[in-house]
Design a protein around this motif. Structure first.
Motif, PDB file in Angstrom:
ATOM      1  N   ASN A 152      23.779  39.011  43.645  1.00 24.87           N
ATOM      2  CA  ASN A 152      24.615  40.154  44.041  1.00 24.87           C
ATOM      3  C   ASN A 152      25.833  40.070  43.144  1.00 24.87           C
ATOM      4  N   MET A 153      26.481  38.745  43.374  1.00 22.64           N
ATOM      5  CA  MET A 153      27.663  38.645  42.436  1.00 22.64           C
ATOM      6  C   MET A 153      27.313  39.156  41.002  1.00 22.64           C
ATOM      7  N   LEU A 154      26.082  38.411  40.480  1.00 22.00           N
ATOM      8  CA  LEU A 154      25.894  38.756  39.109  1.00 22.00           C
ATOM      9  C   LEU A 154      25.708  40.296  38.825  1.00 22.00           C
ATOM     10  N   GLY A 155      24.902  41.069  39.952  1.00 23.96           N
ATOM     11  CA  GLY A 155      24.662  42.257  39.580  1.00 23.96           C
ATOM     12  C   GLY A 155      25.927  43.223  40.064  1.00 23.96           C
ATOM     13  N   GLY A 156      26.969  42.709  40.666  1.00 26.14           N
ATOM     14  CA  GLY A 156      28.092  43.124  40.788  1.00 26.14           C
ATOM     15  C   GLY A 156      29.140  43.144  39.503  1.00 26.14           C
ATOM     16  N   MET A 157      28.719  42.390  38.553  1.00 26.83           N
ATOM     17  CA  MET A 157      29.598  42.466  37.326  1.00 26.83           C
ATOM     18  C   MET A 157      29.700  43.911  36.760  1.00 26.83           C
ATOM     19  N   GLY A 158      31.098  44.087  36.483  1.00 26.52           N
ATOM     20  CA  GLY A 158      31.361  45.499  36.118  1.00 26.52           C
ATOM     21  C   GLY A 158      31.991  45.314  34.934  1.00 26.52           C
ATOM     22  N   HIS A 159      31.902  46.402  33.953  1.00 25.35           N
ATOM     23  CA  HIS A 159      32.779  46.614  32.654  1.00 25.35           C
ATOM     24  C   HIS A 159      33.457  47.932  32.597  1.00 25.35           C
ATOM     25  N   PHE A 160      34.824  47.701  32.602  1.00 28.01           N
ATOM     26  CA  PHE A 160      35.817  48.910  32.872  1.00 28.01           C
ATOM     27  C   PHE A 160      36.898  48.966  31.703  1.00 28.01           C
ATOM     28  N   HIS A 161      37.092  50.173  31.521  1.00 27.21           N
ATOM     29  CA  HIS A 161      38.091  50.441  30.372  1.00 27.21           C
ATOM     30  C   HIS A 161      39.120  51.633  30.737  1.00 27.21           C
ATOM     31  N   GLY A 162      40.432  51.346  30.613  1.00 35.46           N
ATOM     32  CA  GLY A 162      41.566  52.305  31.058  1.00 35.46           C
ATOM     33  C   GLY A 162      42.718  51.911  30.936  1.00 35.46           C
ATOM     34  N   ARG A 163      43.577  52.478  31.479  1.00 32.15           N
ATOM     35  CA  ARG A 163      44.947  52.161  31.700  1.00 32.15           C
ATOM     36  C   ARG A 163      45.481  51.577  32.964  1.00 32.15           C
ATOM     37  N   SER A 164      46.249  50.726  33.221  1.00 31.35           N
ATOM     38  CA  SER A 164      46.923  50.327  34.648  1.00 31.35           C
ATOM     39  C   SER A 164      48.114  51.353  34.634  1.00 31.35           C
ATOM     40  N   LEU A 165      48.714  51.409  35.803  1.00 25.68           N
ATOM     41  CA  LEU A 165      49.814  52.127  36.018  1.00 25.68           C
ATOM     42  C   LEU A 165      50.680  50.888  36.499  1.00 25.68           C
ATOM     43  N   LEU A 166      51.904  50.709  35.864  1.00 24.50           N
ATOM     44  CA  LEU A 166      52.612  49.684  36.224  1.00 24.50           C
ATOM     45  C   LEU A 166      54.191  50.101  36.548  1.00 24.50           C
TER      46      LEU A 166
END
Length: 820
Positions: free
Chosen positions: A383-397
């Motif tokens: 479940n930890m391996l299957g919960g890997m995600g690839h995300f792309h975008g901008r953070s609001l800082l």
């Protein structure tokens, strides 16, 4: 000046003779005034120049706060692409959906599954939601790369989702799915159960899709083109029975629509459903069902559509099996379709390989764990391996130098997530614990994740604690948590994982990381420094003390754990000091491996590990334990306050406000709990330290930290134990059992039990009992509820908080393996 003018008016003839000199004096006076004017002008110019310098400095500091770090990226360009890492390019990198796949690219084509049981009250399932009330779901096996098997139990329905990848071509290979649907538990009337499965392909702003229809209503395949994938084809095979025969009767529908984004796919499908259809099998048992109809747009949607969705719906009776294949146009010599018996054989091969590798890695069968507990551990890792995600975008800082939030440049992040349903995004300090487990399973994978996180660093050396990248991630976050503040830190727990990876990491990898590690360390060491030398203070505590029984310290990761009742600049936070000792040690080890100067880090490590100095700064004699120091009152409470009614308006609702029964004063904080244990948890105390004995006594005392289910976060005799922080904030780190801290405790006890010292035997006994209790309770709760949980009740052992929580709770696998 008036007196001076009067004197000049009274002068006689002598003064008249001196007029020429007087004129000269006047000229000198005028020259003096001119000189003074010049000096004043120069002063004004210098002041203006100083102001400009200050403004420039402020602008530069503001820019640095939201600019990427200038060092060479920790992850080389293209490292996650199909050329450099084809084995990881495709994956189940959409943790927030029950089943879906995408590539590790910024604008990936995505695929996914939805389903709908055709009965009254049934809801469309797509994204993981705790409110769905599923009995259990999660990966039973997942190798983090090429294979996964998941079971989903949804109120009488069992869905098994499987995938396997096959290398080939130039775009990350090919893959196939198998989705098996059957009645859960063999209930009577299973043959009459009707279900709709929705398989979809969608773009995310780039790429094209083309539908291929059969008989006008069945979407047989989707062909497409994208930057990262070239030409490809997704084929939806006809359903079959478990025996491989064709399903006698199915109803097909498809949807061709546009969405404002991937985060609205569920809304698009839901708004397209119609109940006007009739299921008419040959046996004549007609019944109405819901299916996708023409899409007429989302009500009130003002966002421009940029995501193309093609969806295949098949409605059928249970049981049934549906397969989906993805084929890349760059594969020239295909060995046949990865479907049917070929897919069955591949799934079996990967399953056997996973079980063999799991035992070789963790040795649980060798340690005597029975098969059910081994399967539990396999599921935790999977479940930890299957919960890997690839995300792309901008953070609001937002920094103190900005009036409004600023967007950070676009970045990608490959990371594990704490919870698919509640926290399907990256959290900095959580990831350090995640990688302790994943580094044991796949060091290469773990090194890559650490590099991804360090590449999110700003020019100042700050890493935002919560990563919300892309519309799908943003859709799951309450607005108040979206903006990240540049003065707020998070524990550098990622260094725990890096410490484990140091021995096997290639020097070239460490060399790319080191400038960023150094900046992170320097940022923590300066921005979070305390009032005295070698002390530290978490910034960003809640500034409104009237709202909270004890103002929260989100930066520490321990949220509502009791700190000084009245936040001030005089606080000394024990846990942060210990984290900085660990950071100094890891930076020194990394510098030595690279033959870089390490003495500044070693000096800091020695100072922060100095047991005598630690005692002077943090030992609270009245508590008999280490503690924070600050402006603290030991007598605070919440009182319901009735607001004053305004004429003509209804009276305001009563609210709870904090009352202080004893004025605060500089003192140690009267809270015995996880923070008190940090010198032990991170093994700063010498094995012969006299302070080990009272800490071990507190850990083993049922009236204080010991429970049959693990160490509780706050002593039972603490005034804050299990107290609400506000009317709407139940206790969080005020008594519950948390697995990440219990893992650190076991790791430390294991270490003290192996070293000579007066407390060796007591540490060993405590270790054995704590390990047994933790494993026994987590397995029992998993068997009863189907989930790992965020934290556990110290009184009943029951899981609490979000679920499934296969983030740091999956550290139970390392506990079972005794791998520290």
């Amino acid at each position: 000046m008036a007196a001076e003018r009067r004197r000049r008016g009274a002068e006689g003839p002598r003064e008249a003779r001196n007029r020429p000199r007087e004129r000269g004096a006047a000229r000198g006076e005028r020259g003096g005034r001119a000189a003074l004017g010049l000096v004043a002008a120069l002063g004004l110019g210098l002041a203006a120049a100083g102001s400009l310098v200050l403004l420039w400095g402020r602008w530069r500091a503001a820019a640095r706060a939201v600019s990427p770090h200038p060092a060479e990226p920790a992850l080389p360009p293209g490292a996650t692409g199909p050329d450099s890492a084809p084995h990881r390019f495709w994956g189940s990198y959409r943790p927030h959906v029950y089943f879906g796949m995408k590539t590790r690219s910024p604008r990936s084509v995505v695929t996914g599954l939805m389903w709908l049981q055709q009965r009254d009250g049934a809801e469309l399932r797509h994204t993981c939601e705790q409110s769905d009330g599923l009995q259990r779901y999660g990966w039973v096996m997942h190798d983090g790369q090429s294979f996964g098997l998941q079971d989903i139990h949804d109120r009488g329905l069992l869905l098994r989702t499987e995938f396997v990848k096959r290398p080939g071509g130039r775009h990350g290979g090919e893959w196939s799915w198998r989705v098996t649907a059957r009645q859960d538990g063999g209930a009577a009337g299973s043959q009459a159960a009707l279900i709709s499965l929705f398989f979809y392909v969608a773009t995310d702003g780039q790429g094209t899709l083309r539908p291929h229809l059969e008989d006008g209503t069945r979407l047989a395949a989707v062909s497409g083109t994208s930057e990262e994938l070239g030409d490809f084809k997704v084929t939806f095979l006809r359903p079959s029975t478990d025996s491989g025969d064709d399903v006698p009767y199915c109803s097909y529908h498809y949807l061709d629509a546009w969405s404002p984004g991937l985060h609205r796919l569920t809304d698009v499908v839901r708004s397209s459903l119609s109940s006007r259809f009739v299921f008419t099998p040959p046996d004549g048992s007609r019944r109405r069902f819901v299916a996708v109809d023409k899409f007429r747009g989302l009500p009130g949607a003002e966002e421009a559509a940029h995501s193309h969705l093609l969806l295949h719906q098949v409605t059928l009776r249970l049981p049934a099996v549906v397969e989906v294949t993805f084929e890349s146009g760059s594969v020239r010599e295909r060995r046949g379709a990865l479907a049917g018996p070929v897919l069955t054989a591949e799934l079996a091969r990967h399953q056997a390989a996973f079980e063999r590798r799991f035992e070789e890695t963790f040795g649980l069968e060798h340690k005597g764990f029975p098969a059910p507990q081994r399967r539990f551990a396999q599921a935790a890792l999977s479940n930890m391996l299957g919960g890997m995600g690839h995300f792309h975008g901008r953070s609001l800082l937002r920094s103190p130098l900005h009036h409004h939030p600023v967007s950070f440049p676009e970045r990608s992040l490959f990371t594990a997530v704490p919870s698919r349903s509640f926290f399907p995004r990256g959290f900095l300090w959580d990831e350090g614990f995640h990688q302790l487990l994943l580094a044991r399973w796949d060091p290469e994978l773990s090194r890559e994740v650490v590099a991804h996180w360090l590449d999110l660093m700003t020019a100042e050396g700050w890493i935002p604690r919560e990563q919300i990248l892309g519309d799908e991630a943003l859709a799951k976050v309450p607005p108040e948590f979206v903006v990240q503040h540049s003065d707020t830190a998070n524990p550098p727990a990622l260094l725990l994982a890096l410490q484990r990876l140091l021995g096997s990491a290639p020097p070239s990898y460490l060399r790319r990381l080191f400038p960023r590690l150094r900046s992170w360390y320097e940022w923590l060491n300066t921005t979070q420094s305390g009032p005295l030398p070698y002390t530290f203070r978490w910034r960003g505590r809640d500034p409104d003390p009237e709202r909270f029984l004890n103002p929260k310290t989100l930066a520490s990761g321990l949220d509502d754990y009791p700190r000084a009742s009245h936040p001030s600049e005089d606080e000394r936070h024990l846990d942060l000091r210990c984290w900085m000792a660990l950071a100094s040690r890891v930076l020194a080890e990394a510098a030595e491996r690279l033959e870089e100067p390490s003495e500044p880090y070693r000096h800091m490590e020695r100072a922060l590990s100095d047991n005598e100095l630690l005692e002077r700064l943090h030992w609270a004699h009245e508590l008999g334990a280490f503690a924070d120091f600050g402006n603290h009152s030991g007598a605070v409470g919440l009182r319901r306050e009735v607001g004053r009614a305004t004429p003509g308006r209804p009276p305001p609702a009563p609210r709870l406000v904090r009352v202080v029964h004893e004025p605060p004063r500089p003192r140690f904080v009267s809270a015995l709990g996880y923070v008190s244990l940090f010198p032990l948890l991170l093994r700063l105390l010498r094995p012969d330290s006299p302070r080990l004995e009272p800490l071990l006594a507190a850990m083993s005392d049922e009236r204080r930290l010991w429970s049959p289910f693990g160490l509780r976060s706050l002593s039972r005799d603490s005034p804050m134990y299990m107290q609400r922080n506000t009317e709407h904030d139940p206790p969080y780190w005020r008594g519950s059992v948390w697995i990440n801290i219990n893992y650190l405790a076991l790791r430390a006890l294991h270490g003290y039990a192996e070293q000579p010292g007066p407390h060796r035997e007591r540490a060993a006994k405590l270790y054995r009992e704590l390990r047994h209790n933790l494993i026994h309770n987590l397995y029992r709760q998993y068997a009863e509820s189907g989930y790992l949980w965020e934290h556990y009740s110290d009184s009943t052992g029951r899981g609490q908080g979000s679920h499934p929580f296969t983030g740091w709770s999956a550290l139970v696998v390392l506990v079972m393996a005794e791998d520290y």
